[in-house]
Design a protein around this motif. Structure first.
Motif, PDB file in Angstrom:
ATOM      1  N   LYS A 114       0.829  -1.200   0.000  1.00 47.41           N
ATOM      2  CA  LYS A 114       0.000   0.000   0.000  1.00 47.41           C
ATOM      3  C   LYS A 114       0.865   1.251   0.000  1.00 47.41           C
ATOM      4  N   ARG A 152       2.056   2.021  -3.401  1.00 51.46           N
ATOM      5  CA  ARG A 152       1.053   2.655  -4.260  1.00 51.46           C
ATOM      6  C   ARG A 152       0.942   4.146  -3.947  1.00 51.46           C
ATOM      7  N   TYR A 182      -3.274  -3.503  -7.909  1.00 50.84           N
ATOM      8  CA  TYR A 182      -2.768  -2.267  -8.478  1.00 50.84           C
ATOM      9  C   TYR A 182      -3.525  -1.904  -9.747  1.00 50.84           C
ATOM     10  N   HIS A 238      -6.984  -0.779  -8.936  1.00 49.45           N
ATOM     11  CA  HIS A 238      -6.915   0.527  -8.293  1.00 49.45           C
ATOM     12  C   HIS A 238      -6.697   1.622  -9.326  1.00 49.45           C
ATOM     13  N   LYS A 281      -9.427   4.836 -10.319  1.00 48.16           N
ATOM     14  CA  LYS A 281      -8.984   6.060  -9.657  1.00 48.16           C
ATOM     15  C   LYS A 281      -9.937   7.190  -9.955  1.00 48.16           C
ATOM     16  N   PRO A 284     -11.664  -1.464  -4.130  1.00 45.94           N
ATOM     17  CA  PRO A 284     -10.245  -1.812  -4.171  1.00 45.94           C
ATOM     18  C   PRO A 284      -9.313  -0.753  -3.622  1.00 45.94           C
ATOM     19  N   SER A 285      -9.753   0.464  -3.482  1.00 41.53           N
ATOM     20  CA  SER A 285      -8.839   1.460  -2.925  1.00 41.53           C
ATOM     21  C   SER A 285      -8.543   1.184  -1.471  1.00 41.53           C
TER      22      SER A 285
END
Lengths: 278, 365
Positions: free
Chosen positions: A53, A56, B305, B308, B312, B319-320
């Protein structure tokens, strides 16, 4: 930048110049200069896909400096995070030494690489990696060094004029039987230390310091780790500047979660479309 | 210990996140493609056990088992889309949908073996035969061919722009989809959808390239550098990898991820999972037959990823909030038939079984 890759293997025949780079080396360090030009050939550098995380968040540029990560004591698990946040990171291989293991079929030799990385301005990391090949060991050690980057606190010996140049207080670090003690020194003293820890201190950005060591400093692996341990402790020492109560702020995970929870755009989930026929 | 691990690598994005494929497609996100229209799944299987919201599909993996001669077998990984439930392990569900085997090959759906002309076989695990189904197409089929054409074109176009598409492109819905005339259920939440193509993991443990004979001259040079003869660096022994923030297990996990940085899932029936943390839960036993569960596949962080990135900018996006490193799916080791057809040679009933999923979290959060 300091990232190195497997293409070294192909160039090794021509480059007899060793792997050392960085400042302060006896050989005037111009071998490093040539190294920079070759980096353009690396075409297959893949885009970083973050795993954690924190990775990211760093990739989305939610962090400006690595200090914000240190503030919340977040574990850094990807070396690309450090590469993104600390510009000007240099690395140097301090030693590659063979280590041997006795097996039934003779001896198995592996190579142990010690790499120190730093930006010369308060961040330093030390990586140790054993591998069957030298190139693998060096590459792995650079990654481990980047994962182990710590902040180094600098202070003054006397008058607080100019930038901090020495350690803020006497600190001591230990590894194995080796203890290293660092004592603040006046400006202009330079780093008074043996060759090996001097390199680590240069990468950390300390300009003047007196050191004293004890124990079997012949085991240079322990010696360099003790120096690194000592540098880690500079921020662990409680001085009157830190007496003020800490104002706790939100960790980046909470902060950015709340940011995402605020309704900025339409919902991702689609509601059933109800058409009203007039 | 040469187990084959197949990696699911990202293929083209779906043109529409709700587009239907068939149940032989492996994809991430989108709408689940059930093999038949009426699966007889109990509604609570498709609801979050914590908040009751309808689950949305994360991954649909066509997973036949050649050893047990099961060809109609799909694994669906579902999750609750609400942001609060996402991080909790109880909001994830894994369903294994399987056609029950019969002794005699029934002719009811005999056409399923019909090959016909189809796209060349994709490299799917256990070498499944690419089925170009001609059965189950009702008479009232609307412009299926045009739809299939359009989808195929979109898929090949998108895949051509992707780099390194060695194996055949995605299991895009090139086969004609099953038509059941069911209206698209818009109340089901949906995640961004993309298709998957497979590749075998080539993980070279022993690197023979760059032979170690080259190492020695350089090493000598390193040891002689700078004429510092009094530095001996004695007494060094082998040391395991260590970093301040990451332990040895995670470093190994990251190393294999870095070899294929875009892997969305790893598939290895009965193999060993790639753990990100040493703590691993017991998989338990199958609910139907009692045989122990074994590892089958695991979802990896790059999947998170990609989802995400696709989502966005939109709030309330599940998923965030996810922070897992890997999700490990355990299924029944005998892959038992979970339907209750009583052994009658019907050849048409599909069984649904719920399997076990464990999350390995990024514990820094």
């Amino acid at each position: 930048m300091a990232e190195r890759g497997g293409e070294r293997g192909g160039e090794r025949g021509g480059d007899r110049g060793g792997f050392g780079r960085g400042f302060g080396r006896g050989g005037r360090g111009d071998r490093g200069g040539r190294r920079g030009g070759r980096r353009g050939q690396r075409q297959e550098e893949e885009k970083w896909v973050p795993v954690t995380k924190l990775g990211r968040l760093v990739q989305e540029k939610k962090f400006a400096t690595i200090e914000e990560i240190y503030l919340h004591s977040l574990p850094v698990k990807e070396h690309q995070i450090v590469e993104a946040l600390v510009p000007g990171l240099k690395d140097e291989v301090m030693k590659i030494t063979p280590v041997q293991k006795q097996t039934r079929a003779g001896q198995r030799t592996r190579f142990k690489a010690f790499v120190v990385v730093g930006d010369g301005n308060g961040h330093v990391g030390l990586g140790v990696k054993c591998a069957k090949e030298v190139a693998t060991a060096i590459r792995g050690a650079i990654i481990l060094a980047k994962l182990s980057i710590v902040p180094v606190r600098r202070g003054y010996w006397g008058n607080k004029i100019g930038q901090p140049h020495t350690v803020p207080c006497k600190v001591t670090g230990k590894c194995g039987s080796v203890t290293v003690r660092m004592v603040p020194a006046p400006r202009g003293s330079g780093i008074v230390a043996a060759r090996v820890p001097k390199k680590v201190l240069q990468f950390a950005g300390i300009e003047d310091v007196f050191t004293s060591s004890r124990g079997s400093t012949k085991t240079l692996g322990n010696f360099v780790k003790a120096t690194f341990d000592c540098l880690m402790k500079t921020y662990g020492f409680l001085t009157p500047e830190f007496w003020r109560e800490t104002k706790f702020s939100k960790t980046p995970y909470q902060e950015f979660t709340d940011l995402l929870a605020k309704p900025t755009k339409g919902l991702m989930l689609e509601a059933p479309i109800e058409t009203v026929e007039a | 210990m040469a187990e084959e691990v197949h990696l699911g690598l990202p293929g083209p994005w779906a043109a529409d996140y709700r587009e239907k494929a068939d149940h032989y497609t492996t994809k991430i996100g989108g709408v689940p493609d059930w093999p038949t229209g009426d699966m007889g799944i109990k509604p609570e299987m498709l609801q979050c056990s914590l908040c009751g919201t309808k689950l949305c599909l994360v991954a649909q993996v066509y997973a036949p088992v050649v050893k047990l001669n099961i060809e109609e077998r799909i694994i669906y990984v579902l999750v609750c889309p609400t942001p609060e439930c996402g991080p909790k392990p109880q909001s994830w569900k894994v369903l294994r949908v399987q056609k029950c085997r019969n002794v005699e090959q029934t002719e009811g759906d005999g056409d399923e073996l019909g090959q016909g002309t189809g796209p060349p076989s994709t490299s799917v695990p256990e070498e499944q035969i690419d089925k170009n189904k001609s059965h189950d197409i009702n008479d009232d089929d609307f412009d299926l061919d045009a739809l299939a054409e359009a989808l195929e074109q979109a898929a090949t176009l998108a895949s051509n722009s992707k780099k390194k598409n060695k194996s055949k492109c995605a299991n895009a819905p090139i086969e004609r989809p099953v038509l059941k005339e069911k209206p698209a259920d818009l109340s089901i939440p949906v995640l961004p959808c993309f298709y998957i193509y497979y590749d075998k993991e080539q993980y070279r443990v022993k690197v023979a390239v760059g032979s170690s004979s080259n190492e020695f001259p350089l090493d000598k040079e390193m040891t002689d550098t700078g004429n510092y003869e009094e530095e001996k660096w004695d007494g060094e022994k082998y040391e395991y990898d260590k970093a301040i923030g990451a332990d040895r297990t995670f470093l190994k996990f990251k190393k294999r991820l870095d070899a294929y940085p875009e892997q969305c899932f790893r598939y290895s029936y009965g193999g060993k999972p790639l753990l990100a943390a040493t703590k691993v839960q017991d998989a338990g036993t199958c609910r139907f037959c009692g045989s122990p569960r074994q590892y089958e596949l695991q979802l990896m962080s790059p999947l998170l990823y990609f989802l995400h990135e696709a989502g966005k900018g939109s709030s309330n996006y599940g998923p965030s909030n996810w922070t897992w490193l890997t999700l490990i799916v355990y299924t029944c080791s005998k892959s038992c038939c979970p339907s209750s057809c009583g052994g009658r040679p019907c050849g048409c009933c599909w069984g649904v079984a719920e399997e076990e999923i464990t999350i390995q979290e990024d514990e820094a959060v």
